[in-house]
Design a protein around this motif. Sequence first.
Motif, PDB file in Angstrom:
ATOM      1  N   HIS A 140       0.852  -1.171  -0.049  1.00 38.07           N
ATOM      2  CA  HIS A 140      -0.070   0.040  -0.137  1.00 38.07           C
ATOM      3  C   HIS A 140       0.843   1.145   0.043  1.00 38.07           C
ATOM      4  CE1 HIS A 140      -4.300   1.390   1.004  1.00 38.07           C
ATOM      5  NE2 HIS A 140      -3.792   2.222   0.230  1.00 38.07           N
ATOM      6  N   PRO A 141       1.702   1.192   1.030  1.00 41.52           N
ATOM      7  CA  PRO A 141       2.484   2.715   0.979  1.00 41.52           C
ATOM      8  C   PRO A 141       3.316   2.951  -0.453  1.00 41.52           C
ATOM      9  CG  PRO A 141       3.604   1.003   2.469  1.00 41.52           C
ATOM     10  CD  PRO A 141       1.880   0.361   2.092  1.00 41.52           C
ATOM     11  N   LEU A 142       3.627   1.774  -0.753  1.00 45.01           N
ATOM     12  CA  LEU A 142       4.855   1.937  -2.185  1.00 45.01           C
ATOM     13  C   LEU A 142       3.828   2.442  -3.230  1.00 45.01           C
ATOM     14  CD1 LEU A 142       7.621   1.019  -3.138  1.00 45.01           C
ATOM     15  CD2 LEU A 142       6.665  -1.129  -3.552  1.00 45.01           C
ATOM     16  N   LEU A 143       2.615   1.516  -3.598  1.00 46.33           N
ATOM     17  CA  LEU A 143       1.496   1.998  -4.721  1.00 46.33           C
ATOM     18  C   LEU A 143       1.169   3.369  -4.559  1.00 46.33           C
ATOM     19  CD1 LEU A 143       0.022  -1.516  -4.810  1.00 46.33           C
ATOM     20  CD2 LEU A 143       1.640  -0.424  -6.730  1.00 46.33           C
ATOM     21  N   ASP A 144       0.718   3.841  -3.249  1.00 44.23           N
ATOM     22  CA  ASP A 144       0.237   5.074  -3.124  1.00 44.23           C
ATOM     23  C   ASP A 144       1.355   6.176  -3.469  1.00 44.23           C
ATOM     24  OD1 ASP A 144      -2.392   4.298  -2.407  1.00 44.23           O
ATOM     25  OD2 ASP A 144      -1.906   4.662  -0.262  1.00 44.23           O
ATOM     26  N   ALA A 151      15.952   6.779   7.392  1.00 42.07           N
ATOM     27  CA  ALA A 151      14.921   7.088   6.465  1.00 42.07           C
ATOM     28  C   ALA A 151      15.122   7.337   5.121  1.00 42.07           C
ATOM     29  CB  ALA A 151      14.184   8.025   6.879  1.00 42.07           C
ATOM     30  N   ASP A 152      16.447   8.205   4.701  1.00 45.68           N
ATOM     31  CA  ASP A 152      16.589   8.405   3.192  1.00 45.68           C
ATOM     32  C   ASP A 152      16.882   7.068   2.490  1.00 45.68           C
ATOM     33  OD1 ASP A 152      16.173  10.978   3.655  1.00 45.68           O
ATOM     34  OD2 ASP A 152      18.068  11.690   4.218  1.00 45.68           O
ATOM     35  N   ALA A 153      17.912   6.086   3.319  1.00 46.81           N
ATOM     36  CA  ALA A 153      18.302   4.991   2.771  1.00 46.81           C
ATOM     37  C   ALA A 153      17.061   4.190   2.377  1.00 46.81           C
ATOM     38  CB  ALA A 153      19.297   4.289   3.505  1.00 46.81           C
ATOM     39  N   PHE A 154      15.999   4.017   3.498  1.00 44.80           N
ATOM     40  CA  PHE A 154      15.029   3.386   3.204  1.00 44.80           C
ATOM     41  C   PHE A 154      14.089   3.794   1.954  1.00 44.80           C
ATOM     42  CE2 PHE A 154      10.197   3.011   4.077  1.00 44.80           C
ATOM     43  CZ  PHE A 154      10.281   1.798   4.122  1.00 44.80           C
ATOM     44  N   GLY A 155      13.942   5.099   1.770  1.00 42.70           N
ATOM     45  CA  GLY A 155      13.248   5.476   0.715  1.00 42.70           C
ATOM     46  C   GLY A 155      13.956   5.361  -0.551  1.00 42.70           C
ATOM     47  N   SER A 158      11.344  10.166  -1.768  1.00 41.30           N
ATOM     48  CA  SER A 158      11.058  11.442  -0.528  1.00 41.30           C
ATOM     49  C   SER A 158       9.714  11.052   0.098  1.00 41.30           C
ATOM     50  CB  SER A 158      10.869  12.840  -1.215  1.00 41.30           C
ATOM     51  OG  SER A 158      10.034  12.672  -2.094  1.00 41.30           O
ATOM     52  N   ARG A 159       8.681  10.557  -0.407  1.00 44.86           N
ATOM     53  CA  ARG A 159       7.530  10.023   0.114  1.00 44.86           C
ATOM     54  C   ARG A 159       7.640   8.987   1.319  1.00 44.86           C
ATOM     55  NH1 ARG A 159       6.245  12.697  -4.367  1.00 44.86           N
ATOM     56  NH2 ARG A 159       4.088  13.938  -4.497  1.00 44.86           N
ATOM     57  N   LEU A 160       8.214   8.005   0.750  1.00 42.09           N
ATOM     58  CA  LEU A 160       8.584   6.925   1.671  1.00 42.09           C
ATOM     59  C   LEU A 160       9.481   7.142   2.657  1.00 42.09           C
ATOM     60  CD1 LEU A 160       8.963   4.095  -1.128  1.00 42.09           C
ATOM     61  CD2 LEU A 160       6.686   4.555   0.506  1.00 42.09           C
ATOM     62  N   ALA A 161      10.445   8.003   2.798  1.00 41.51           N
ATOM     63  CA  ALA A 161      11.465   8.433   3.380  1.00 41.51           C
ATOM     64  C   ALA A 161      10.724   9.292   4.641  1.00 41.51           C
ATOM     65  CB  ALA A 161      12.463   9.169   3.134  1.00 41.51           C
ATOM     66  N   ALA A 162       9.681  10.051   4.260  1.00 39.91           N
ATOM     67  CA  ALA A 162       9.150  10.947   5.223  1.00 39.91           C
ATOM     68  C   ALA A 162       8.167  10.061   6.300  1.00 39.91           C
ATOM     69  CB  ALA A 162       8.074  11.906   4.310  1.00 39.91           C
ATOM     70  N   THR A 163       7.844   9.015   5.861  1.00 43.59           N
ATOM     71  CA  THR A 163       7.144   8.043   6.962  1.00 43.59           C
ATOM     72  C   THR A 163       7.197   6.608   6.714  1.00 43.59           C
ATOM     73  OG1 THR A 163       5.273   8.302   5.495  1.00 43.59           O
ATOM     74  CG2 THR A 163       5.268   9.858   7.331  1.00 43.59           C
ATOM     75  N   PRO A 164       8.575   6.180   7.033  1.00 43.04           N
ATOM     76  CA  PRO A 164       8.843   4.860   6.895  1.00 43.04           C
ATOM     77  C   PRO A 164       7.854   3.924   7.563  1.00 43.04           C
ATOM     78  CG  PRO A 164      10.454   6.084   7.449  1.00 43.04           C
ATOM     79  CD  PRO A 164       9.646   6.896   7.750  1.00 43.04           C
ATOM     80  N   GLU A 165       7.510   3.119   6.875  1.00 46.04           N
ATOM     81  CA  GLU A 165       6.636   2.085   7.320  1.00 46.04           C
ATOM     82  C   GLU A 165       6.745   0.527   6.713  1.00 46.04           C
ATOM     83  OE1 GLU A 165       2.141   1.955   6.413  1.00 46.04           O
ATOM     84  OE2 GLU A 165       2.789   4.033   5.754  1.00 46.04           O
TER      85      GLU A 165
END
Length: 362
Positions: free
Chosen positions: A216-220, A292-296, A337-344
């Motif tokens: 979900h977070p990826l597709l959004d 978080a940046d690496a995660f995103g 940037s979106r995924l790094a902002a709120t890693p889940e």
Amino acid sequence: MPESSIVVRPEPMESGSYTASSRLQAAGLPAAMAIFEKAADAVPLPKPPQPIVIADYGASTGHNSLLPMGAAITLLRKRTRQDHSILVVHTDLPDNDFTAMFQTLTDDPDSYLRKDAATFASAVGRSFYAQILPSNSVNLGWSSWAIQWLSRVPAPIPDHIHVAYSSDGRVRAEYARQAAHDWHEFVAFRGRELAPGGRIVVMTPGVDESGDFGYHPLLDSMYDAVSELTAAGVITEDEQHRMILPIAGRSAADFRACFAPSGRFEGLEIEQLELFNAEDRFFKQYQTDRDADAFGAQWAMFCRAAAFPTFASALDGGHDDPRRATFFDQLEAGVASRLAATPEQTQIPMAHVVLVKKQSKS
């Protein structure tokens, strides 16, 4: 060609982005390889000089096939002579990059061709939603991260890039029908190709008990980033409208549907069916390093490898569109940037399916 009849395919990964993509695609692989080895130990073997035939359905560039093929070949060698020929047939659509695939088989240190002199490789460029190989010729089959791709786009998705998160019930129903049809065809033609006693191991996205596709977070994030590029004038509204991911996850009931009511279809039965949630390796790393940046960036690189080439086909100029590189770079940055902002943690529903062709009773 009407939009609803467009034939789709998974695009080859971009050079340099394979590592991030393969890390996710390795989710569930060790368990699937163990299942594949068990199948290799169980299938009847033809007598020399007839070769043992292994089919790799949906090979792409071959990277994700090397370890499973090598493991199966190692086990088969314990059951037969060292000079008994093994033929590995890699299949994909005609426009697959078979040159890259054969380079992988030649150059990669994990290639089975480097380890077994009596094993040979070949390729067939044809959809696995049709018959690819002669009837009763395949002893062992493998398909990994391939059958989630629908054979055609049944309808545009008006409000997302993936039908699972569309609010349009009619569109969701059309995609469900297409997914059911494609699984039916995949099984039917494998039933013809497998030799009696043969088995095929399938690793593919599933859905959870509530029917959730996951990601979900990826597709959004991809949908939001595409929308942002449309608003900025990087792509047009018509191009965005065509940017969808025609992929499906399936439930246990979906996998079993074509086998009802007898439990057998085209000579095949389900020998094993397991649905599970695979590990989000990127989030696990984030829990350790809190970067978080690496995660995103890791998830965005995966998206670039796995999804962006499909989006590129929606550009007015297709894969040769001069905006392609800029579009990819800006989209990757937007997703990161979106995924790094709120890693889940990303839910990754997966399925392992083993199909066996029962032998006739003598």
